[in-house]
Design a protein around this motif. Structure first.
Motif, PDB file in Angstrom:
ATOM      1  N   ARG A  43      -1.029  17.892   2.124  1.00  0.00           N
ATOM      2  CA  ARG A  43      -0.453  18.068   3.559  1.00  0.00           C
ATOM      3  C   ARG A  43      -0.527  16.886   4.278  1.00  0.00           C
ATOM      4  O   ARG A  43      -0.420  16.667   5.511  1.00  0.00           O
ATOM      5  CB  ARG A  43      -1.128  19.167   4.450  1.00  0.00           C
ATOM      6  N   ILE A  44      -0.805  15.744   3.610  1.00  0.00           N
ATOM      7  CA  ILE A  44      -0.891  14.183   4.242  1.00  0.00           C
ATOM      8  C   ILE A  44       0.074  13.296   3.420  1.00  0.00           C
ATOM      9  O   ILE A  44       0.044  13.276   2.198  1.00  0.00           O
ATOM     10  CB  ILE A  44      -2.508  13.765   4.132  1.00  0.00           C
ATOM     11  N   ARG A  45       0.917  12.991   4.133  1.00  0.00           N
ATOM     12  CA  ARG A  45       1.753  12.053   3.295  1.00  0.00           C
ATOM     13  C   ARG A  45       1.408  10.570   3.120  1.00  0.00           C
ATOM     14  O   ARG A  45       0.305  10.047   3.835  1.00  0.00           O
ATOM     15  CB  ARG A  45       2.799  11.710   4.582  1.00  0.00           C
ATOM     16  N   GLN A  46       1.476  10.428   1.963  1.00  0.00           N
ATOM     17  CA  GLN A  46       0.878   9.092   1.381  1.00  0.00           C
ATOM     18  C   GLN A  46       1.478   7.608   2.111  1.00  0.00           C
ATOM     19  O   GLN A  46       0.777   6.924   2.294  1.00  0.00           O
ATOM     20  CB  GLN A  46       1.844   8.869   0.030  1.00  0.00           C
ATOM     21  N   LEU A  47       2.661   7.849   2.710  1.00  0.00           N
ATOM     22  CA  LEU A  47       2.883   6.532   3.432  1.00  0.00           C
ATOM     23  C   LEU A  47       3.106   6.912   5.025  1.00  0.00           C
ATOM     24  O   LEU A  47       3.865   6.034   5.769  1.00  0.00           O
ATOM     25  CB  LEU A  47       4.557   6.058   2.973  1.00  0.00           C
ATOM     26  N   GLY A  48       2.373   7.637   5.459  1.00  0.00           N
ATOM     27  CA  GLY A  48       2.155   7.873   6.863  1.00  0.00           C
ATOM     28  C   GLY A  48       3.464   8.122   7.524  1.00  0.00           C
ATOM     29  O   GLY A  48       4.276   9.189   7.139  1.00  0.00           O
ATOM     30  N   ILE A  49       4.028   7.298   8.362  1.00  0.00           N
ATOM     31  CA  ILE A  49       5.420   7.569   9.106  1.00  0.00           C
ATOM     32  C   ILE A  49       6.396   6.627   8.562  1.00  0.00           C
ATOM     33  O   ILE A  49       7.596   6.439   9.139  1.00  0.00           O
ATOM     34  CB  ILE A  49       5.106   6.857  10.563  1.00  0.00           C
ATOM     35  N   ALA A  50       6.152   6.326   7.218  1.00  0.00           N
ATOM     36  CA  ALA A  50       7.374   5.532   6.647  1.00  0.00           C
ATOM     37  C   ALA A  50       8.406   6.262   6.328  1.00  0.00           C
ATOM     38  O   ALA A  50       9.526   5.695   6.160  1.00  0.00           O
ATOM     39  CB  ALA A  50       6.853   4.619   5.479  1.00  0.00           C
ATOM     40  N   HIS A  51       8.467   7.631   6.163  1.00  0.00           N
ATOM     41  CA  HIS A  51       9.333   8.396   6.206  1.00  0.00           C
ATOM     42  C   HIS A  51      10.673   8.353   7.181  1.00  0.00           C
ATOM     43  O   HIS A  51      11.780   8.700   6.896  1.00  0.00           O
ATOM     44  CB  HIS A  51       9.135   9.715   5.831  1.00  0.00           C
ATOM     45  N   ARG A 173      -4.118   0.565  -6.558  1.00  0.00           N
ATOM     46  CA  ARG A 173      -2.965  -0.241  -6.348  1.00  0.00           C
ATOM     47  C   ARG A 173      -1.949  -0.020  -7.463  1.00  0.00           C
ATOM     48  O   ARG A 173      -0.739  -0.315  -6.774  1.00  0.00           O
ATOM     49  CB  ARG A 173      -3.263  -2.045  -6.040  1.00  0.00           C
ATOM     50  N   LEU A 174      -2.099  -0.206  -8.390  1.00  0.00           N
ATOM     51  CA  LEU A 174      -0.894   0.110  -9.385  1.00  0.00           C
ATOM     52  C   LEU A 174      -0.293   1.444  -9.232  1.00  0.00           C
ATOM     53  O   LEU A 174       1.136   1.312  -9.343  1.00  0.00           O
ATOM     54  CB  LEU A 174      -1.441   0.195 -10.922  1.00  0.00           C
ATOM     55  N   ASP A 175      -1.015   2.444  -8.879  1.00  0.00           N
ATOM     56  CA  ASP A 175      -0.195   3.736  -8.692  1.00  0.00           C
ATOM     57  C   ASP A 175       0.558   3.549  -7.399  1.00  0.00           C
ATOM     58  O   ASP A 175       1.766   4.035  -7.289  1.00  0.00           O
ATOM     59  CB  ASP A 175      -0.849   4.894  -8.620  1.00  0.00           C
ATOM     60  N   TYR A 176       0.013   2.993  -6.157  1.00  0.00           N
ATOM     61  CA  TYR A 176       0.742   3.100  -4.798  1.00  0.00           C
ATOM     62  C   TYR A 176       2.032   2.103  -4.944  1.00  0.00           C
ATOM     63  O   TYR A 176       2.684   2.451  -4.295  1.00  0.00           O
ATOM     64  CB  TYR A 176      -0.069   3.050  -3.820  1.00  0.00           C
ATOM     65  N   LEU A 177       1.785   1.168  -5.546  1.00  0.00           N
ATOM     66  CA  LEU A 177       2.878   0.319  -5.620  1.00  0.00           C
ATOM     67  C   LEU A 177       4.204   0.900  -6.506  1.00  0.00           C
ATOM     68  O   LEU A 177       5.173   0.752  -5.940  1.00  0.00           O
ATOM     69  CB  LEU A 177       2.395  -1.209  -6.167  1.00  0.00           C
ATOM     70  N   MET A 178       3.873   1.270  -7.483  1.00  0.00           N
ATOM     71  CA  MET A 178       4.961   1.940  -8.190  1.00  0.00           C
ATOM     72  C   MET A 178       5.377   3.287  -7.620  1.00  0.00           C
ATOM     73  O   MET A 178       6.800   3.556  -7.502  1.00  0.00           O
ATOM     74  CB  MET A 178       4.243   2.445  -9.674  1.00  0.00           C
ATOM     75  N   ARG A 179       4.572   4.089  -7.048  1.00  0.00           N
ATOM     76  CA  ARG A 179       5.005   5.204  -6.419  1.00  0.00           C
ATOM     77  C   ARG A 179       5.696   4.947  -5.068  1.00  0.00           C
ATOM     78  O   ARG A 179       6.655   5.634  -4.846  1.00  0.00           O
ATOM     79  CB  ARG A 179       3.778   6.269  -6.147  1.00  0.00           C
ATOM     80  N   ASP A 180       5.123   4.135  -4.264  1.00  0.00           N
ATOM     81  CA  ASP A 180       5.886   3.824  -3.067  1.00  0.00           C
ATOM     82  C   ASP A 180       7.085   3.099  -3.223  1.00  0.00           C
ATOM     83  O   ASP A 180       8.162   3.325  -2.411  1.00  0.00           O
ATOM     84  CB  ASP A 180       4.886   2.895  -2.343  1.00  0.00           C
TER      85      ASP A 180
END
Length: 422
Positions: A43-51, A173-180
Motif C-alpha cells: 500500500r506504499i508506492r515505490q516512487l511516491g508521487i512520480a506517478h 540500487r540495482l533493483d530500483y534503477l531497473m524497476r523504476d
C-alpha cells in the motif's frame, strides 16, 4: 505449510522468484513476507508521487523489496560457491535485503519530505518492536535481529554484508534503477544485470565487496544510468512541484488542526501533531498511501480555501508550475520569488502557492567505502581508474521557482523585461 512446498512470485523484472520452504532461510523469508508490516508495503508506492509525472510508476515497495531480495540471493549464492566461508551469513544478507524498506511511510521518501524522520530509523524499530517480525527472527536465531541492526548501521564485523544492502553499488540500487526505469518508461535506465552480477567479487583480506577489473565497463554503465535516473526521473520538475505542494498541504493542515478546523482520524492527528520518532508503532504502521489520500479527499472540502484548493490540485493533477532558475544568482532567484508573491497578492491568492524548491544530486562519492576494484596493484577506488566516473563524481544543484499557472504570463513577461530569465 508442508516442508516440500514453495512460494513463487512472478516479477516483471526477475521472472519467477521461488522460495523453498524446505530451506530454513527461505522458509524464514516466506514467514517475514506474510507479516502485516511487510504486507503493508503493498500500500506504499515505490516512487511516491512520480506517478503524477510518469503514469506507469504505480509499483509498490512490496515488489521492490522482493526484487532486492532476489538480486541479493543471486549475488550471494554466487559468492558462496567461490567463498564457502560466507555461507553462515546467508540468512542475514537475504533478510537484510528483504526488510531494508519495511520502515517507509506513506508515499515512500515523500513522507520524509512532508513529516521529517527517516525510514531507516523505523526499519530498525520495527525489527525490535513488532511481535510478528521479532518472533520469526528470534525463532531462527536469537542474534539475528541485533545483527540486522548492525548491518543497517554499517557496524557488522564483515563490511561485505552491509555493502550488499547499502553502498554505492548494492542490491537495493540495482533493483530500483531497473524497476523504476521499467515502470516510468525511461529507456536510459536499462542495466545489464547479469554482467554486473558477474563483476561482483569478495576480498577476503579486507572482507569487502569489490568489483573484478574485467567488470569495470559494466559498473561504469551502472553509474551513468544512476546519474540519468536522478537527473531525469527522481528530480523531475513535476515531481518536485508535486512534493512542494504536498508540503504546503501538510503545513496548512497542521495550522487548521491547531485551530480545530480540520477533520482527521487518530492516525493522521498523531502524524500532524508529533515528531515521527515520537509516534507509537501502531500509529506509524497505520499510515499508508490510502490513509494520506483519504485525508486529502476530506480536506478538499475544508473551509480554508487555500488548503482546499491545494488538495484539489494534487488530486486532480492540476499541479503548480516549476521554472528552472538554476542559472540565476541567489539574489535574482529571490527577486523572481518576490515577483511571484507580488502577482499572487494582486490576485488575492495566498503566498503558499509560491516558493523555491532545490534539488541536489551528489553524484558518485566514497560513501560506505565507495566501489573498490580488484587490480594487480591491489584494491583501487573506481574513480582512480575511470575518467568517466571522475566526471560523474561532480555534484550538481538545481533550483526551481514554484508558482501557479495563473500568474505565468505576467511572471514571464516581467522577468523577460528585467533580463533575469531566459
Amino acid at each position: 505449510m508442508q516442508p516440500s512446498s514453495s512460494r513463487t512470485y512472478h516479477d516483471p523484472l526477475h521472472g519467477a522468484i521461488t522460495l523453498e520452504a524446505n530451506d530454513p532461510t527461505e522458509a524464514l523469508l516466506i514467514g517475514l513476507i506474510d507479516t502485516p508490516p511487510f504486507q503493508r508495503l503493498r500500500r506504499i508506492r515505490q516512487l511516491g508521487i512520480a506517478h503524477l509525472t510518469f503514469h506507469g510508476a504505480e509499483g509498490s515497495r512490496f515488489t521492490h523489496s522482493l526484487g532486492v531480495m532476489e538480486v541479493a540471493r543471486r549475488v550471494f549464492d554466487r559468492l558462496i560457491r567461490q567463498y564457502p566461508a560466507l555461507k553462515p551469513h546467508r540468512a542475514l544478507v537475504l533478510c537484510g535485503a528483504l526488510l531494508h524498506d519495511i520502515g517507509h511511510g506513506p508515499l515512500s521518501h515523500t513522507s520524509e519530505d512532508l513529516f521529517g524522520g527517516s525510514h531507516e530509523y523505523w526499519t530498525r524499530r520495527i525489527l525490535r518492536e513488532h511481535p510478528a517480525i521479532r518472533q520469526r527472527l528470534d525463532d531462527y536465531s536469537p542474534d539475528l535481529a541485533a545483527e540486522l541492526e548492525q548491518v543497517y548501521l554499517k557496524q557488522y564485523p564483515l563490511p561485505c554484508m552491509s555493502q550488499l544492502v547499502s553502498s554505492q553499488l548494492d542490491c537495493d540500487r540495482l533493483d530500483y534503477l531497473m524497476r523504476d526505469s521499467y515502470f516510468t518508461g525511461a529507456s536510459y535506465g536499462k542495466l545489464d544485470l547479469d554482467r554486473i552480477l558477474m563483476a561482483f567479487d569478495y576480498d577476503s583480506v579486507s572482507q569487502q565487496l569489490v568489483v573484478a577489473q574485467k567488470g569495470l565497463a559494466a559498473i561504469e554503465h551502472y553509474l551513468v544510468v544512476r546519474y540519468f535516473m536522478y537527473a531525469q526521473v527522481y528530480n523531475h520538475a513535476k515531481n518536485l512541484a508535486a512534493t512542494w505542494g504536498l508540503q504546503r498541504i501538510i503545513e496548512r493542515a497542521k495550522q487548521q488542526l491547531t485551530n480545530d478546523n480540520l477533520e482527521a482520524d487518530d492516525t493522521m492527528t498523531a502524524w500532524l501533531t508529533q515528531p515521527t520518532t515520537a509516534l507509537s508503532l501502531d500509529h506509524y504502521l497505520a499510515a499508508d498511501d490510502g490513509v494520506l489520500l483519504y485525508h486529502l479527499q476530506r480536506w478538499r472540502r475544508n473551509a480554508d480555501s487555500t488548503l482546499s484548493d491545494l488538495c484539489r490540485r494534487h488530486l486532480d493533477r492540476d499541479l503548480l508550475k516549476a521554472l528552472d532558475i538554476s542559472e540565476l544568482e541567489a539574489e535574482q532567484q529571490q527577486q523572481a520569488l518576490k515577483q511571484v508573491q507580488h502577482l499572487l497578492t494582486k490576485r488575492g491568492l495566498s503566498q503558499d502557492y509560491s516558493g523555491i524548491q532545490v534539488a541536489l544530486t551528489r553524484g558518485y562519492t566514497l560513501y560506505q567505502r565507495g566501489i573498490n576494484v580488484k587490480t594487480e596493484q591491489g584494491l583501487q577506488d573506481i574513480s582512480e581508474l575511470s575518467p568517466l566516473v571522475q566526471t560523474l563524481s561532480q555534484p550538481f544543484r538545481k533550483a526551481w521557482l514554484i508558482y501557479p499557472r495563473a500568474v505565468e504570463p505576467d511572471l514571464l513577461r516581467s522577468q523577460a523585461n528585467r533580463g533575469t530569465l531566459q
